[in-house]
Every structure is written in structure tokens, then in C-alpha cells.
Design a protein around this motif. Structure first.
Motif, mmCIF file in Angstrom:
data_model
loop_
_atom_site.group_PDB
_atom_site.id
_atom_site.type_symbol
_atom_site.label_atom_id
_atom_site.label_comp_id
_atom_site.label_asym_id
_atom_site.label_seq_id
_atom_site.Cartn_x
_atom_site.Cartn_y
_atom_site.Cartn_z
ATOM 1 N N GLN A 11 -36.444 -42.366 0.372
ATOM 2 C CA GLN A 11 -36.491 -41.087 1.085
ATOM 3 C C GLN A 11 -35.156 -40.345 0.964
ATOM 4 N N ARG A 13 -32.801 -40.774 -1.251
ATOM 5 C CA ARG A 13 -32.631 -40.389 -2.657
ATOM 6 C C ARG A 13 -33.328 -39.067 -2.936
ATOM 7 N N LEU A 14 -34.554 -38.995 -2.444
ATOM 8 C CA LEU A 14 -35.364 -37.805 -2.661
ATOM 9 C C LEU A 14 -34.707 -36.580 -2.011
ATOM 10 N N TRP A 15 -34.225 -36.736 -0.807
ATOM 11 C CA TRP A 15 -33.548 -35.632 -0.112
ATOM 12 C C TRP A 15 -32.370 -35.122 -0.937
ATOM 13 N N GLU A 18 -33.545 -33.380 -4.127
ATOM 14 C CA GLU A 18 -34.076 -32.055 -3.769
ATOM 15 C C GLU A 18 -32.954 -31.052 -3.531
#
Lengths: 244, 248
Positions: A11, A13-15, A18
Motif C-alpha cells: 500500500q 509503495r503504491l502511495w 502514485e
């Protein structure tokens, strides 16, 4: 089964990815610090790196207060960051303006309060004896990090660690094995292999870990597998059969 | 069971609970005493992290297979069950039919263990980890040994939480992270020493531990000194070796 740790890390990492994409910037420690502040609702975040034992340098600070807090600790030679680097555990200070805090850091704590900080949470970026630096979050209001926020903060620290390790191993930032967050003993073999490579090449532990990670990246293999080969003595790092 | 030996153990454990307390050393000591007192062949202590996953912190002999077996790559097994239920979980014959954790059982058998008991480390209603006891022969552990084992698990729990009465998740975060890092340093040091001295992991661990005891130093500190090159593998066995690269 995807562990809760793995899902927190994914999560986070994704933030960060993004945020990098949204601002059309490459992945960096700076983007990570900014994302930490935005997602965790803290006043600021700072990453420091250890250039030599006991010598710490600010890599990025999201605000002047953060930069000041990091600089203060270098100046007075004490503080939560100094302690975290020394013993490898987080130092969570919900209120700098208490007797306990002031007694623990008689020089740093009053100056930090004077500078405007109220709470400071330092998470070391380390893999056993390999100490790379710290991620520190600060707030201008006193108070603990709640359990979920702390878990996220630790995941951000895990990702910051990965970025610093990638830099050290000379591989693209966050381009390596996504399962490798350095910290948990998911695989003791990774740490065992690091010790063996350190002895085989007669190099420091930090360089040994970088060599191991670089090798896994170059061979497109999970770090775990390369480590297992080293521990089982199917792979040996040495001047003869280890192309750099 | 030898009552005097047991009493001495509790006094010894209580004695280590000082200000300068070293969690990982304490838990290794506890694992050692389990083997000596309980008629088991190996013991391992696992603690739950903030994600409620069990992490191996200490074992009695650091045999590579035992370490592998105790790591949480298996999402099944008696340790996890004891942690989730808060109750003791025993299997007296891992080679027998109907073992509820087939993958764990076969790995345990390969590692040379035929029976296992997992005791919960409980604090009030919360379970913070498990103490696993392994035996190389099948058969039940005596009720006496189980009681003592549970008492030792309780001592471990108190040891973990005694330092400060701060909130639980912070204790877990600070203490456990520190212990996990010490654990990583020990893995790094153990294998560096094994490679340098040409011994196996258990042998290398014994050398580290022996040196720490003889020199009244903490295990984690000795491991750290070895990994950072301040102490050489040869220093550990009392043989003067060539000086290491001071640039480490």
C-alpha cells in the motif's frame, strides 16, 4: 496468503509511486517524505543517512523545522535519532516537553521544544548491523501515533530502507525484488548469506549486502533464492567466479 | 525435576531483569534453560509483531534447520495455533497419521524432531508469542514439564514487558524491533564466523555465545562487533589473526 505486513508495504509503495507519477518525478527519498507527511497527517518528515559511523547527514526534510531538529541532534550529539541509530529500535516520543524527555536528552529536548516541535518519532533504517539512516516524523502537537499510523510509519520506513539499499547496490530505485523490505526475518538466509559473503570477499557487511542484492537484480532472481544458494554453498562470491 | 535447579533458574532469570536488560540475551538464556530442565531437545521463542505475525527471536542451539523450521514461512503449525487460540498445542507423534499441519510436520521430521509442544506467552487476555519445545523422540511431555514450561513462558512474557508501563503497541514496536535487529545481527555474525572458521552455524553460534559469556559481554554486542570488524573471528577463539581492514 498475503501477510498484513506485505499488504501494508504494498500500500505504502503504491502511495509513493502514485505521488511520483502525479508530479511527473522519478522515485526518490523526497517523494517518499512528502507522501509520508500527506498520508500520516504529521507536520513533517526527514530522512537522514549515515555516511560514516556516527556521522549523519540530512538527505531530505519536508520543512525547516524537520531540518532544524536533525541539525540540532548533530550539533549537541544526542537525541532520539542518535539513540535509534545506536540500538536499531524505533524511538517514539509523544511529548518532548515532559520531565522524562528532558532528562533523557537534557540538551536536545529543550531546544527542540523551543524550535516548535512537540512530538518526534524516529524509525531507524537498518538491517541488523547495517545502519543506513533514519526516518523521523515530527508534530507540533504532542500525542502518540495510534497503532494503525505507527504500522504505516514502519511500512514507510521499510520502503525508505529499500530505496537507500537500492542506491547503495547501484540498482534502479525500487526496481528490485518487491518482497525484500530488509527488515523482518522472513528469510534468515538473506542475513546468513550476507555474513558469508562478507567473509568470502573480506568486505564490510554493508558492501556484502549490496553485492548480494546487486547479484539478485542482475540475475533477475529473488533475493531469497540467491541467498539460499550462498548458504547451501552452491554459489560462492570470490574473485574467480563472481563477475562484478 | 530437580527443584533446586529450577529455583536457581528462576533466580537467574529474575536477576537479568535489570535496567540494562538485553531482551535477546534473556530469551536465549530462557531457551537454553528449557532444554536443560524440561527433557526437550530444542526450544524456540517467537514473538508477535505489530502485524500479528510470529517472528523467531531465540533458539536453544541455532541449528540451521531449527531456525528455518521456526520461521513463519509456514502459515500453519502448532506455534501459530497456540498464538491464535491462547492455549497449549501439543503433538506427541509428528510422524503419525492425522497431524493437522502436514507441511510443518514433514519439515520438523526432516530437522530431526518427532514431537512438539507450543505454549502461549500470555499477558492477561493478550497473547504476545509462543514458546516451542521440540523432542527428537515421539511421546507426551510430562505434566510436570508442561507446568514448568508454562512458568518459563510466563517469565519470558514478564521479561518482555517489565521495562516500562507504556502502551502495548509501543512496547511491541520499540522492543520487538530492537530484538529483531539483534536477531538479524546474530544471523549475520553467525555465518560470517562459520565461513571464517570453517564450522557450521550451530558451532559458530556456540563460539559467539561462549566469547560473550567469558568476557561478560552481551551476545548482541559481540555479534555487532564481529559484523563491523571490531572483533575478528580469530579473536573469538583466542587465536590472534591478521588485523581486519580498519575502513569498515
Amino acid at each position: 496468503m498475503v501477510s498484513r505486513r506485505a499488504s501494508r508495504l504494498a500500500q505504502v509503495r503504491l502511495w509513493v509511486v502514485e505521488a511520483a507519477v502525479a508530479s511527473a518525478r522519478p522515485m526518490s527519498v523526497q517523494v517518499l517524505c512528502e507522501t509520508t507527511v500527506a498520508r500520516l497527517g504529521v507536520t513533517g518528515a526527514v530522512v537522514t543517512v549515515d555516511n560514516a559511523p556516527g556521522r549523519s547527514e540530512t538527505r531530505h526534510a519536508t520543512d525547516p523545522l524537520g531540518a532544524r531538529l536533525a541539525e540540532l541532534q548533530v550539533t549537541v550529539g544526542e537525541g532520539p535519532g542518535v539513540d535509534a541509530r545506536h540500538d536499531g529500535g524505533p524511538v517514539l516520543v509523544a511529548d518532548l516537553d515532559t520531565r522524562h524527555s528532558q532528562r533523557r536528552w537534557p540538551l536536545f529536548a529543550p531546544l527542540a521544544v523551543e524550535a516548535g516541535a512537540a512530538a518526534l518519532f524516529t524509525l531507524p533504517l537498518c538491517v541488523g548491523a547495517i545502519r543506513l539512516g533514519t526516518l523521523t516524523l515530527h508534530r507540533i502537537e504532542a500525542g502518540q501515533l495510534d497503532g494503525a499510523t505507527l504500522a504505516d510509519a514502519l511500512a514507510f520506513a521499510g520502503f525508505a530502507l529499500t530505496l537507500l539499499l537500492d542506491q547503495q547496490a547501484g540498482i534502479p530505485l525500487a526496481g528490485g525484488d518487491p518482497a525484500d523490505d530488509g527488515l523482518p526475518l522472513r528469510s534468515a538466509q538473506v542475513h546468513q548469506a550476507t555474513g558469508m559473503v562478507s567473509a568470502q570477499l573480506d568486505i564490510g557487511i554493508s558492501d556484502a549486502f549490496a553485492r548480494l542484492r546487486a547479484r539478485a537484480f542482475a540475475d533477475r532472481l529473488p533475493l531469497n533464492e540467491v541467498a539460499a544458494d550462498v548458504v547451501a554453498r552452491r554459489l560462492r562470491f570470490g574473485s574467480t567466479n563472481d563477475a562484478p | 525435576m530437580d527443584d533446586e535447579r529450577l529455583m536457581a533458574t528462576f533466580v537467574e532469570l529474575a536477576d537479568t531483569l535489570t535496567d540494562d536488560f538485553d531482551l535477546i540475551e534473556f530469551l536465549h538464556l530462557l531457551a537454553d534453560r528449557c532444554v536443560e530442565l524440561l527433557d526437550v531437545d530444542a526450544a524456540a521463542l517467537l514473538l508477535a509483531d505489530q502485524h500479528a505475525e510470529l517472528q523467531l527471536i531465540a533458539t536453544s542451539n541455532e541449528q540451521a534447520r531449527l531456525v528455518e523450521l521456526c520461521q513463519s514461512q509456514y502459515d500453519e503449525g502448532p506455534g501459530l495455533e497456540a498464538f491464535r487460540t491462547g492455549a497449549r498445542v501439543s503433538n506427541a507423534d509428528l510422524a503419525g497419521a492425522g497431524v493437522p499441519w502436514p507441511r510443518f510436520a514433514s519439515a520438523a521430521l526432516v530437522a530431526g524432531f518427532a514431537a512438539v509442544d507450543a505454549l502461549p506467552m500470555r499477558l492477561r487476555t493478550e497473547v504476545i508469542g509462543t514458546l516451542k519445545l521440540f523432542r527428537s523422540r515421539a511421546g507426551e511431555l510430562s505434566a510436570d514439564a508442561l507446568r514448568t514450561g508454562q512458568a518459563l513462558a510466563d517469565v519470558a512474557t514478564i521479561g518482555l514487558l517489565q521495562q516500562r508501563s507504556i502502551r502495548y503497541h509501543e512496547i511491541v514496536a520499540e522492543q520487538l524491533r530492537r530484538a529483531l535487529h539483534s536477531r538479524v545481527v546474530i544471523e549475520q555474525a553467525k555465518c560470517l564466523v562459520a565461513e571464517r572458521l570453517g564450522v557450521d552455524q550451530a558451532g559458530a553460534f556456540a563460539v559467539l555465545r561462549g566469547y560473550a559469556r567469558d568476557h561478560h559481554r552481551k551476545l548482541g554486542d559481540v555479534a555487532h562487533a564481529v559484523v563491523t570488524g571490531q572483533t575478528s573471528a580469530n579473536d573469538l577463539i583466542g587465536t590472534p589473526g591478521p588485523a581486519r581492514n580498519p575502513g569498515w
